[in-house]
Design an enzyme around this catalytic site. Structure first.
Site, PDB file in Angstrom:
ATOM      1  CB  SER A 124      -0.747  -0.034   1.308  1.00  0.00           C
ATOM      2  OG  SER A 124      -1.398   1.426   1.483  1.00  0.00           O
ATOM      3  CE1 TYR A 150      -3.738  -2.889   5.576  1.00  0.00           C
ATOM      4  CE2 TYR A 150      -3.372  -0.525   5.323  1.00  0.00           C
ATOM      5  CZ  TYR A 150      -3.451  -1.755   4.797  1.00  0.00           C
ATOM      6  OH  TYR A 150      -3.675  -2.169   3.374  1.00  0.00           O
ATOM      7  CE  LYS A 154      -1.449  -4.526   3.308  1.00  0.00           C
ATOM      8  NZ  LYS A 154      -1.714  -6.060   2.730  1.00  0.00           N
TER       9      LYS A 154
HETATM   10  P1  NAD Z   1     -10.683  -7.391   1.318  1.00  0.00           P
HETATM   11  O1  NAD Z   1     -11.098  -7.315   2.749  1.00  0.00           O
HETATM   12  O2  NAD Z   1     -12.092  -6.920   0.378  1.00  0.00           O
HETATM   13  O3  NAD Z   1      -9.978  -8.620   0.987  1.00  0.00           O
HETATM   14  C1  NAD Z   1      -9.173  -9.605   1.722  1.00  0.00           C
HETATM   15  C2  NAD Z   1      -9.715 -10.879   1.912  1.00  0.00           C
HETATM   16  O4  NAD Z   1      -8.783 -11.667   2.779  1.00  0.00           O
HETATM   17  C3  NAD Z   1     -11.010 -11.025   2.613  1.00  0.00           C
HETATM   18  O5  NAD Z   1     -11.853 -11.694   1.507  1.00  0.00           O
HETATM   19  C4  NAD Z   1     -10.763 -11.640   3.869  1.00  0.00           C
HETATM   20  O6  NAD Z   1     -11.702 -12.607   4.180  1.00  0.00           O
HETATM   21  C5  NAD Z   1      -9.444 -12.413   3.581  1.00  0.00           C
HETATM   22  N1  NAD Z   1      -8.628 -12.525   4.874  1.00  0.00           N
HETATM   23  C6  NAD Z   1      -8.104 -11.765   5.985  1.00  0.00           C
HETATM   24  N2  NAD Z   1      -7.402 -12.405   6.577  1.00  0.00           N
HETATM   25  C7  NAD Z   1      -7.422 -13.817   6.039  1.00  0.00           C
HETATM   26  C8  NAD Z   1      -6.550 -14.850   6.914  1.00  0.00           C
HETATM   27  N3  NAD Z   1      -6.061 -14.846   7.974  1.00  0.00           N
HETATM   28  N4  NAD Z   1      -6.778 -15.824   6.250  1.00  0.00           N
HETATM   29  C9  NAD Z   1      -7.611 -15.919   4.965  1.00  0.00           C
HETATM   30  N5  NAD Z   1      -8.249 -14.972   4.423  1.00  0.00           N
HETATM   31  C10 NAD Z   1      -7.997 -14.085   5.135  1.00  0.00           C
HETATM   32  O7  NAD Z   1      -9.609  -6.378   0.920  1.00  0.00           O
HETATM   33  P2  NAD Z   1      -9.326  -5.818  -0.419  1.00  0.00           P
HETATM   34  O8  NAD Z   1      -9.536  -4.244  -0.474  1.00  0.00           O
HETATM   35  O9  NAD Z   1      -9.477  -6.562  -1.589  1.00  0.00           O
HETATM   36  O10 NAD Z   1      -7.814  -5.529  -0.073  1.00  0.00           O
HETATM   37  C11 NAD Z   1      -6.882  -7.009  -0.613  1.00  0.00           C
HETATM   38  C12 NAD Z   1      -5.372  -6.510  -0.120  1.00  0.00           C
HETATM   39  O11 NAD Z   1      -4.983  -5.150  -0.750  1.00  0.00           O
HETATM   40  C13 NAD Z   1      -5.035  -6.440   1.503  1.00  0.00           C
HETATM   41  O12 NAD Z   1      -4.056  -7.062   1.814  1.00  0.00           O
HETATM   42  C14 NAD Z   1      -5.252  -4.780   1.521  1.00  0.00           C
HETATM   43  O13 NAD Z   1      -4.430  -4.714   2.832  1.00  0.00           O
HETATM   44  C15 NAD Z   1      -4.374  -4.404   0.299  1.00  0.00           C
HETATM   45  N6  NAD Z   1      -4.764  -3.175  -0.137  1.00  0.00           N
HETATM   46  C16 NAD Z   1      -6.117  -2.602   0.085  1.00  0.00           C
HETATM   47  C17 NAD Z   1      -6.349  -1.247  -0.545  1.00  0.00           C
HETATM   48  C18 NAD Z   1      -7.660  -0.735  -0.509  1.00  0.00           C
HETATM   49  O14 NAD Z   1      -7.947   0.461  -0.577  1.00  0.00           O
HETATM   50  N7  NAD Z   1      -8.780  -1.737  -0.941  1.00  0.00           N
HETATM   51  C19 NAD Z   1      -5.147  -0.395  -0.494  1.00  0.00           C
HETATM   52  C20 NAD Z   1      -3.806  -0.733  -0.532  1.00  0.00           C
HETATM   53  C21 NAD Z   1      -3.712  -2.158  -0.032  1.00  0.00           C
HETATM   54  C1  UD1 Z   2      -6.805   5.227   3.910  1.00  0.00           C
HETATM   55  C2  UD1 Z   2      -5.752   4.783   4.889  1.00  0.00           C
HETATM   56  C3  UD1 Z   2      -4.673   4.214   4.266  1.00  0.00           C
HETATM   57  C4  UD1 Z   2      -4.959   3.218   3.160  1.00  0.00           C
HETATM   58  C5  UD1 Z   2      -5.912   3.691   2.140  1.00  0.00           C
HETATM   59  C6  UD1 Z   2      -6.233   2.740   1.319  1.00  0.00           C
HETATM   60  C7  UD1 Z   2      -6.312   6.345   6.978  1.00  0.00           C
HETATM   61  C8  UD1 Z   2      -5.566   7.400   7.628  1.00  0.00           C
HETATM   62  N1  UD1 Z   2      -5.543   5.814   5.827  1.00  0.00           N
HETATM   63  O1  UD1 Z   2      -6.240   6.324   3.177  1.00  0.00           O
HETATM   64  O2  UD1 Z   2      -3.728   3.757   5.359  1.00  0.00           O
HETATM   65  O3  UD1 Z   2      -3.793   2.626   2.572  1.00  0.00           O
HETATM   66  O4  UD1 Z   2      -7.001   4.195   3.027  1.00  0.00           O
HETATM   67  O5  UD1 Z   2      -6.940   1.649   1.739  1.00  0.00           O
HETATM   68  O6  UD1 Z   2      -7.433   5.950   7.070  1.00  0.00           O
HETATM   69  N2  UD1 Z   2     -12.912  10.941   3.340  1.00  0.00           N
HETATM   70  C9  UD1 Z   2     -14.087  11.884   3.653  1.00  0.00           C
HETATM   71  N3  UD1 Z   2     -15.200  11.162   4.171  1.00  0.00           N
HETATM   72  C10 UD1 Z   2     -15.418   9.839   4.467  1.00  0.00           C
HETATM   73  C11 UD1 Z   2     -14.217   8.801   4.151  1.00  0.00           C
HETATM   74  C12 UD1 Z   2     -13.147   9.502   3.635  1.00  0.00           C
HETATM   75  O7  UD1 Z   2     -13.890  12.940   3.576  1.00  0.00           O
HETATM   76  O8  UD1 Z   2     -16.172   9.305   4.787  1.00  0.00           O
HETATM   77  C13 UD1 Z   2     -11.827  11.504   2.669  1.00  0.00           C
HETATM   78  C14 UD1 Z   2     -10.549  11.154   3.702  1.00  0.00           C
HETATM   79  O9  UD1 Z   2     -10.361  12.134   4.810  1.00  0.00           O
HETATM   80  C15 UD1 Z   2      -9.395  11.117   2.699  1.00  0.00           C
HETATM   81  C16 UD1 Z   2     -10.115  10.794   1.441  1.00  0.00           C
HETATM   82  O10 UD1 Z   2     -11.621  10.872   1.660  1.00  0.00           O
HETATM   83  O11 UD1 Z   2      -9.210  12.404   2.371  1.00  0.00           O
HETATM   84  C17 UD1 Z   2      -9.803   9.327   0.909  1.00  0.00           C
HETATM   85  O12 UD1 Z   2     -10.113   8.383   2.071  1.00  0.00           O
HETATM   86  P1  UD1 Z   2      -9.823   6.997   2.384  1.00  0.00           P
HETATM   87  O13 UD1 Z   2     -10.604   6.498   1.205  1.00  0.00           O
HETATM   88  O14 UD1 Z   2     -10.106   6.598   3.736  1.00  0.00           O
HETATM   89  O15 UD1 Z   2      -8.239   6.699   1.817  1.00  0.00           O
HETATM   90  P2  UD1 Z   2      -6.829   7.339   2.489  1.00  0.00           P
HETATM   91  O16 UD1 Z   2      -7.350   8.486   3.274  1.00  0.00           O
HETATM   92  O17 UD1 Z   2      -6.272   7.512   1.392  1.00  0.00           O
END
Ligand code: NAD
Ligand code: UD1
Length: 333
Positions: A124, A150, A154
Site C-alpha cells: 500500500s 495496519y 505492510k
Molecule cells: P478485502 O477485505 O476485500 O479482501 C481481503 C480478503 O482476505 C478478505 O476476503 C478476507 O476474508 C481475507 N482474509 C483476511 N485475513 C485472512 C486470513 N487470515 N486468512 C485467510 N483469508 C483472510 O480487502 P481488499 O480491499 O480486497 O484488499 C486486498 C489486499 O490489498 C489487502 O492486503 C489490503 O491490505 C491491500 N490493500 C487494499 C487497499 C484498498 O484500499 N482496498 C489499498 C492498499 C492495499
Molecule cells: C486510507 C488509509 C490508508 C490506506 C488507504 C487505502 C487512513 C488514515 N489511511 O487512506 O492507510 O492505505 O485508505 O485503503 O485511514 N474521506 C472523507 N469522508 C469519508 C471517508 C473519507 O472525507 O467518509 C476522505 C479522507 O479524509 C481522505 C479521502 O476521503 O482524504 C480518502 O479517504 P480513504 O478512502 O479513507 O483513503 P486514504 O485516506 O487515502
C-alpha cells in the site's frame, strides 16, 4: 500458470481472479471469509465461465494451509489476504500483526517447503508514511512515520519478503503498492462489499447514494490544497487487477516494487461533484472535523510500472463511478 490467490473472494482479489482467468491462467482461491462472501465464487464463474476451486482456510492455521499446498502444485501465489481497516488496527494492533504478518510468514513457509517461488504481494502507498513531496516514487525511503499498525504490517511484510528473496536467489517477488482502489467489474457482479462499517471514501459515497447514510461527512476543508479537501490518487480496480496479471507474467528472480496508481490526484470535493454528475443526483455532504492522521495530498508517480511492465491505467474515476452505480443496481433487493 496455476496460481493460488489468498484473499481471492475479497474486493481486489476477486477482480484479480477474473483477470487471471481471462488471461488463461488456472486459479485457486483461499480465504477465511472474514471480510467476504462465498457467493463471489459463483459471480466469478458468471463472468469468466470458470468457478475457481476454493479453500475455506485461515492463513494463521499452518496445518490447514500446508494441506492446501500438499493438494495442489501451484507455480505462483498472489497474496491479498489481510485485515485492512486502519482505525481498527489502532484499537487491535496485535490482531493485525498476528493476522497480516503471522499469516504471511505461514504462507512463505509453505511456499518454501513446496518450492513455490513466485509471489505477488498487495502492499500500500501507506508504507511511504509522511514525505516531503506528495508525488511518491518507489525510491523513497519507506517505513518511517507510518500512521497506523495496519500500515506497519505492510512495511514489515515488504521487509520479510526482501529477506526471503535474499536467502534464495531463485525466489521471485513483486511488491505492488496500491494507491486508492475504487470501482468494480463493469458487469456489476463483483465489487466492494465490506462486512460492517466501511473505512474508505467510495464505500461511504455508495452508502449515501443508497440512502443508508443520510449525508457524506467530508473530513476537513482547511488543508493546503486547491479546494481545501484532501487529494488522493484513485485507481479503477480493474486496472489494478490487470497490473497484477502483467506483474506475475513478467516476474523474474529478485524483488521488484511498483506503484500502481494513475498519477493523478482528485480532491474529496471533486469526487463528490463527479459522483453527482455521473449519478445525476446531488450527493448530500457536510464538512466535519479532519480525520486523525490524514495527509493533505499524495499520488503515485507510476512511471516505473509503465516503463518496466508496460502497464498504465486505462480507466477513469468517472468509469469507476459508473461501474459502482451498476454494482448498486445489480445488488439492490
Ligand atoms: P478485502 O477485505 O476485500 O479482501 C481481503 C480478503 O482476505 C478478505 O476476503 C478476507 O476474508 C481475507 N482474509 C483476511 N485475513 C485472512 C486470513 N487470515 N486468512 C485467510 N483469508 C483472510 O480487502 P481488499 O480491499 O480486497 O484488499 C486486498 C489486499 O490489498 C489487502 O492486503 C489490503 O491490505 C491491500 N490493500 C487494499 C487497499 C484498498 O484500499 N482496498 C489499498 C492498499 C492495499
Ligand atoms: C486510507 C488509509 C490508508 C490506506 C488507504 C487505502 C487512513 C488514515 N489511511 O487512506 O492507510 O492505505 O485508505 O485503503 O485511514 N474521506 C472523507 N469522508 C469519508 C471517508 C473519507 O472525507 O467518509 C476522505 C479522507 O479524509 C481522505 C479521502 O476521503 O482524504 C480518502 O479517504 P480513504 O478512502 O479513507 O483513503 P486514504 O485516506 O487515502
Amino acid at each position: 500458470m496455476k496460481i493460488l490467490i489468498t484473499g481471492g473472494t475479497g474486493y481486489i482479489g476477486s477482480h484479480a481472479a477474473v483477470e487471471l482467468i481471462t488471461a488463461g491462467h488456472e486459479v485457486e482461491i483461499l480465504d477465511n471469509l472474514c471480510n467476504s462472501k462465498r457467493d463471489v465464487l459463483g459471480k466469478i464463474e458468471e463472468i469468466t465461465g470458470v468457478e475457481p476451486k476454493f479453500y475455506d482456510v485461515d492463513l494463521r492455521d499452518a496445518e490447514a494451509l500446508e494441506r492446501v499446498f500438499e493438494e495442489s502444485d501451484f507455480e505462483a501465489v498472489m497474496h491479498f489476504a489481510g485485515l485492512k481497516a486502519v482505525g481498527e488496527s489502532v484499537e487491535k494492533p496485535l490482531e493485525y500483526y498476528e493476522n497480516n504478518v503471522g499469516g504471511t510468514i505461514n504462507l512463505l513457509e509453505c511456499m518454501e517447503a513446496y518450492a513455490v517461488k513466485k509471489l505477488v504481494f498487495s502492499s500500500s502507498a501507506t508504507v511511504y508514511g509522511v514525505q516531503e513531496s506528495p508525488e511518491y516514487t518507489e525510491e523513497m525511503v519507506t517505513g518511517l512515520k507510518i500512521s497506523s499498525p495496519y500500515g506497519r504490517t505492510k512495511a514489515m511484510i515488504e521487509e520479510i519478503i526482501q529477506d526471503v528473496a535474499q536467502s534464495d536467489p531463485e525466489f521471485e517477488a513483486t511488491i505492488l503498492r496500491y494507491f486508492n482502489p475504487i470501482g468494480n467489474h463493469s458487469s456489476g457482479l463483483i465489487g466492494e462489499d465490506p462486512n460492517g462499517t466501511p473505512n474508505n471514501l467510495m464505500p461511504f459515497i455508495t452508502k449515501v447514494a443508497t440512502g443508508e447514510i443520510p449525508v457524506l461527512a467530508v473530513f476537513g476543508n482547511d488543508f493546503a490544497t486547491s479546494d481545501g479537501t484532501c487529494i488522493r490518487d484513485y485507481i479503477h480496480v480493474v486496472d489494478l487487477a490487470k497490473g497484477h496479471v502483467i506483474a506475475m507474467e513478467q516476474s523474474t528472480p529478485g524483488v521488484k516494487i511498483y506503484n500502481l496508481g494513475s498519477g493523478k490526484g482528485t480532491s474529496v470535493m471533486e469526487m463528490v461533484k463527479l459522483f453527482s454528475r455521473v449519478s445525476g443526483k446531488n450527493l448530500p455532504y457536510k464538512v466535519v472535523e479532519r480525520r486523525a492522521g490524514d495527509l493533505a495530498e499524495f499520488y503515485a508517480n507510476p512511471s516505473k510500472a509503465e516503463r518496466e511492465l508496460g502497464w498504465k491505467v486505462e480507466l477513469t474515476v468517472e468509469d469507476a463511478m459508473r461501474d459502482t452505480l451498476k454494482y448498486l443496481q445489480e445488488n439492490e433487493q
